[in-house]
Design a protein around this motif. Structure first.
Motif, PDB file in Angstrom:
ATOM      1  N   LEU A  26     -27.435  27.936 -43.498  1.00 29.62           N
ATOM      2  CA  LEU A  26     -27.852  26.548 -42.901  1.00 29.62           C
ATOM      3  C   LEU A  26     -27.477  25.939 -42.147  1.00 29.62           C
ATOM      4  CD1 LEU A  26     -30.762  24.059 -44.202  1.00 29.62           C
ATOM      5  CD2 LEU A  26     -28.469  23.709 -43.351  1.00 29.62           C
ATOM      6  N   SER A  27     -27.123  25.797 -40.948  1.00 31.10           N
ATOM      7  CA  SER A  27     -26.119  24.401 -39.876  1.00 31.10           C
ATOM      8  C   SER A  27     -26.513  23.563 -39.576  1.00 31.10           C
ATOM      9  CB  SER A  27     -25.438  25.965 -39.261  1.00 31.10           C
ATOM     10  OG  SER A  27     -26.856  26.427 -38.105  1.00 31.10           O
ATOM     11  N   ALA A  28     -27.914  23.427 -39.275  1.00 27.16           N
ATOM     12  CA  ALA A  28     -28.262  22.272 -39.219  1.00 27.16           C
ATOM     13  C   ALA A  28     -30.433  22.273 -39.075  1.00 27.16           C
ATOM     14  CB  ALA A  28     -28.828  21.956 -37.475  1.00 27.16           C
ATOM     15  N   ILE A  29     -30.787  21.014 -39.280  1.00 28.86           N
ATOM     16  CA  ILE A  29     -32.218  20.648 -39.473  1.00 28.86           C
ATOM     17  C   ILE A  29     -32.284  19.962 -38.728  1.00 28.86           C
ATOM     18  CG2 ILE A  29     -33.599  19.900 -40.688  1.00 28.86           C
ATOM     19  CD1 ILE A  29     -32.268  20.260 -43.245  1.00 28.86           C
ATOM     20  N   ASN A  30     -33.605  20.065 -37.596  1.00 32.07           N
ATOM     21  CA  ASN A  30     -34.444  19.041 -36.214  1.00 32.07           C
ATOM     22  C   ASN A  30     -35.946  18.995 -36.448  1.00 32.07           C
ATOM     23  OD1 ASN A  30     -31.781  19.417 -34.582  1.00 32.07           O
ATOM     24  ND2 ASN A  30     -31.543  21.645 -35.059  1.00 32.07           N
ATOM     25  N   VAL A  31     -35.708  18.098 -36.906  1.00 33.29           N
ATOM     26  CA  VAL A  31     -37.457  17.822 -36.725  1.00 33.29           C
ATOM     27  C   VAL A  31     -38.246  16.850 -35.518  1.00 33.29           C
ATOM     28  CG1 VAL A  31     -39.817  16.195 -37.851  1.00 33.29           C
ATOM     29  CG2 VAL A  31     -37.150  17.145 -38.831  1.00 33.29           C
ATOM     30  N   ALA A  32     -38.550  17.658 -34.739  1.00 28.45           N
ATOM     31  CA  ALA A  32     -39.841  17.366 -33.196  1.00 28.45           C
ATOM     32  C   ALA A  32     -40.795  16.521 -33.477  1.00 28.45           C
ATOM     33  CB  ALA A  32     -39.752  18.467 -32.669  1.00 28.45           C
ATOM     34  N   ALA A  33     -40.890  16.115 -32.173  1.00 30.57           N
ATOM     35  CA  ALA A  33     -41.543  14.857 -32.603  1.00 30.57           C
ATOM     36  C   ALA A  33     -43.473  15.034 -32.798  1.00 30.57           C
ATOM     37  CB  ALA A  33     -42.007  14.478 -31.130  1.00 30.57           C
ATOM     38  N   ASN A  34     -43.483  16.628 -32.764  1.00 35.77           N
ATOM     39  CA  ASN A  34     -44.747  16.932 -33.121  1.00 35.77           C
ATOM     40  C   ASN A  34     -44.856  16.791 -34.975  1.00 35.77           C
ATOM     41  OD1 ASN A  34     -43.424  19.402 -33.363  1.00 35.77           O
ATOM     42  ND2 ASN A  34     -44.571  20.556 -31.281  1.00 35.77           N
ATOM     43  N   GLY A  35     -43.321  17.052 -35.309  1.00 39.88           N
ATOM     44  CA  GLY A  35     -43.285  17.066 -37.059  1.00 39.88           C
ATOM     45  C   GLY A  35     -43.100  18.590 -36.893  1.00 39.88           C
ATOM     46  N   SER A  36     -42.476  19.480 -36.211  1.00 38.39           N
ATOM     47  CA  SER A  36     -42.070  20.736 -36.803  1.00 38.39           C
ATOM     48  C   SER A  36     -40.397  20.598 -36.864  1.00 38.39           C
ATOM     49  CB  SER A  36     -41.846  21.430 -35.277  1.00 38.39           C
ATOM     50  OG  SER A  36     -41.431  22.485 -35.099  1.00 38.39           O
ATOM     51  N   ILE A  37     -40.233  21.528 -37.762  1.00 45.59           N
ATOM     52  CA  ILE A  37     -38.707  21.159 -38.611  1.00 45.59           C
ATOM     53  C   ILE A  37     -38.174  23.058 -38.370  1.00 45.59           C
ATOM     54  CG2 ILE A  37     -37.745  21.401 -40.476  1.00 45.59           C
ATOM     55  CD1 ILE A  37     -40.004  19.505 -41.683  1.00 45.59           C
ATOM     56  N   GLN A  38     -37.434  22.441 -37.761  1.00 44.66           N
ATOM     57  CA  GLN A  38     -36.791  23.809 -36.842  1.00 44.66           C
ATOM     58  C   GLN A  38     -35.076  24.198 -37.559  1.00 44.66           C
ATOM     59  OE1 GLN A  38     -38.294  25.551 -34.399  1.00 44.66           O
ATOM     60  NE2 GLN A  38     -37.472  27.492 -34.019  1.00 44.66           N
ATOM     61  N   VAL A  39     -34.595  24.637 -38.380  1.00 43.28           N
ATOM     62  CA  VAL A  39     -33.327  25.027 -39.376  1.00 43.28           C
ATOM     63  C   VAL A  39     -33.157  25.997 -38.422  1.00 43.28           C
ATOM     64  CG1 VAL A  39     -32.122  25.195 -41.368  1.00 43.28           C
ATOM     65  CG2 VAL A  39     -34.741  24.554 -40.836  1.00 43.28           C
ATOM     66  N   ASP A  40     -31.308  25.713 -38.420  1.00 42.79           N
ATOM     67  CA  ASP A  40     -30.780  26.187 -37.688  1.00 42.79           C
ATOM     68  C   ASP A  40     -30.005  27.156 -38.128  1.00 42.79           C
ATOM     69  OD1 ASP A  40     -31.499  25.696 -34.826  1.00 42.79           O
ATOM     70  OD2 ASP A  40     -29.834  24.531 -34.467  1.00 42.79           O
ATOM     71  N   TYR A  41     -29.462  28.737 -38.304  1.00 38.46           N
ATOM     72  CA  TYR A  41     -28.698  29.412 -39.855  1.00 38.46           C
ATOM     73  C   TYR A  41     -27.064  29.786 -38.677  1.00 38.46           C
ATOM     74  CZ  TYR A  41     -32.168  28.516 -42.824  1.00 38.46           C
ATOM     75  OH  TYR A  41     -33.145  28.329 -43.229  1.00 38.46           O
ATOM     76  N   GLY A  42     -26.724  29.330 -38.032  1.00 42.12           N
ATOM     77  CA  GLY A  42     -25.910  29.346 -36.996  1.00 42.12           C
ATOM     78  C   GLY A  42     -25.983  30.093 -35.998  1.00 42.12           C
ATOM     79  N   GLN A  43     -24.816  30.200 -35.001  1.00 37.24           N
ATOM     80  CA  GLN A  43     -25.214  30.700 -33.382  1.00 37.24           C
ATOM     81  C   GLN A  43     -26.419  31.448 -33.242  1.00 37.24           C
ATOM     82  OE1 GLN A  43     -21.927  31.196 -31.283  1.00 37.24           O
ATOM     83  NE2 GLN A  43     -22.982  31.269 -29.434  1.00 37.24           N
ATOM     84  N   GLY A  44     -27.329  31.355 -33.261  1.00 37.47           N
ATOM     85  CA  GLY A  44     -28.532  32.473 -32.479  1.00 37.47           C
ATOM     86  C   GLY A  44     -29.461  32.198 -33.069  1.00 37.47           C
ATOM     87  N   VAL A  45     -29.821  31.728 -35.023  1.00 36.66           N
ATOM     88  CA  VAL A  45     -30.532  31.724 -35.332  1.00 36.66           C
ATOM     89  C   VAL A  45     -31.558  30.512 -35.798  1.00 36.66           C
ATOM     90  CG1 VAL A  45     -30.929  32.916 -38.081  1.00 36.66           C
ATOM     91  CG2 VAL A  45     -29.090  33.689 -36.088  1.00 36.66           C
ATOM     92  N   SER A  46     -32.463  30.290 -35.203  1.00 39.12           N
ATOM     93  CA  SER A  46     -33.463  29.299 -35.699  1.00 39.12           C
ATOM     94  C   SER A  46     -34.540  29.780 -36.018  1.00 39.12           C
ATOM     95  CB  SER A  46     -33.286  28.685 -34.450  1.00 39.12           C
ATOM     96  OG  SER A  46     -34.266  27.768 -34.321  1.00 39.12           O
ATOM     97  N   VAL A  47     -35.006  29.347 -37.551  1.00 38.26           N
ATOM     98  CA  VAL A  47     -36.592  29.269 -37.937  1.00 38.26           C
ATOM     99  C   VAL A  47     -37.169  28.157 -37.941  1.00 38.26           C
ATOM    100  CG1 VAL A  47     -37.287  29.956 -39.918  1.00 38.26           C
ATOM    101  CG2 VAL A  47     -35.221  31.115 -39.364  1.00 38.26           C
ATOM    102  N   LYS A  48     -38.209  28.073 -38.120  1.00 37.81           N
ATOM    103  CA  LYS A  48     -39.715  27.504 -38.043  1.00 37.81           C
ATOM    104  C   LYS A  48     -40.086  27.488 -39.222  1.00 37.81           C
ATOM    105  CE  LYS A  48     -43.997  25.137 -36.741  1.00 37.81           C
ATOM    106  NZ  LYS A  48     -44.802  25.082 -35.981  1.00 37.81           N
ATOM    107  N   VAL A  49     -39.695  26.346 -40.786  1.00 35.58           N
ATOM    108  CA  VAL A  49     -39.768  26.235 -41.629  1.00 35.58           C
ATOM    109  C   VAL A  49     -40.617  25.410 -42.073  1.00 35.58           C
ATOM    110  CG1 VAL A  49     -37.847  26.682 -42.456  1.00 35.58           C
ATOM    111  CG2 VAL A  49     -38.470  24.252 -42.269  1.00 35.58           C
TER     112      VAL A  49
END
Length: 262
Positions: free
Chosen positions: A148-171
């Motif tokens: 895990l490298s970063a966590i981002n929460v969008a205005a619509n509540g979507s939690i998007q987690v980055d795992y280094g460059q190029g790998v992003s997962v909505k959890v």
């Protein structure tokens, strides 16, 4: 008459207690101020022509909580979330899965197991009332372990987690709950609320849901208390003057009766 004076003093004391609590919590995240509510008591006296309504003091009612939104405190922390509009976060007691409370406090902590929890350990729930859990590692398409490298929460509540460059997962998607009458929720301390028959059952949905009218999520911010300290101090002074005035009138009445007796 003494009973009337006493009811006025008791009303002023309750007003002072409620206002003092507002001032004491002016720095508490997502705290909602309360107003004291009173109603007049009347006694009916019959005479030959009509029934007269005579004032007989004041009756204290349950304080009314004001749910107006507070201003935002910008923290820039990824898991500090403020609700811009209607809705409450649902949180579950880890020791009692059937106990769910509701809060506007979005100061979220990440446990060693990847769970999103409050300071008291209550678990935040998603739009389907499931616990939110963020994996610290994932395996990419090339069977490499990504951390895990970063966590981002969008205005619509979507939690998007980055795992280094190029790998992003909505959890998950943060859930928001709305009520028929949020002012009827019972305060359970620590800015947490419990459902009552008067508040109605929660309607759970994602943020920015047009059908339920839920608000949006502001990441990197917390909602401040909706307390205007200057206004509360002015109200406190008025309440103290009301108490002082009632006590002086009662003392004058007692002194007059004593002089008549003597």
């Amino acid at each position: 008459m003494v009973a009337i004076y006493k009811s006025g003093m008791n009303a002023a004391l309750q007003d002072i207690a409620v206002i003092s609590n507002n001032i004491a919590n002016a720095g508490t995240v997502s705290f909602k101020r309360s107003d004291t509510i009173f109603e007049d008591i009347y006694a009916t006296e019959k005479n030959r022509t009509s029934n007269l309504q005579l004032g007989n003091g004041v009756q204290r009612l349950e304080p009314r909580r004001a749910h107006q939104q507070g201003s935002f405190i910008m923290t820039n922390a990824a898991l500090d979330l403020a609700i811009n509009g209607e809705g409450f976060f649902a949180i579950k007691n880890p020791n009692n899965p059937d106990e769910i409370k509701y809060t506007r406090n979005g100061s979220i902590n990440l446990t060693n197991e990847g769970e999103l929890v409050t300071m008291d350990g209550f678990k935040y729930l998603d739009e389907e009332n499931n616990e939110v859990k963020i994996p610290f590692t994932v395996v990419d398409s090339e069977e490499n372990i990504r951390r895990l490298s970063a966590i981002n929460v969008a205005a619509n509540g979507s939690i998007q987690v980055d795992y280094g460059q190029g790998v992003s997962v909505k959890v998950a998607t943060v859930g928001l709950s709305t009520f028929k009458d949020e002012t009827k929720l019972r305060n359970d301390g620590n800015t947490n609320y419990i459902v009552t028959p008067e508040s109605g059952q929660p309607v759970v949905s994602a943020p920015q849901d047009s059908a339920t009218g839920t608000g949006s999520i502001q990441s990197g911010a917390l909602e401040a208390a909706n307390v205007d300290t200057t206004n509360e101090i002015a109200r406190l002074l008025r309440a103290q003057q009301a108490f002082s005035g009632s006590s002086r009138i009662m003392q004058a009445d007692v002194d007059m009766i004593r002089r008549l007796i003597d």
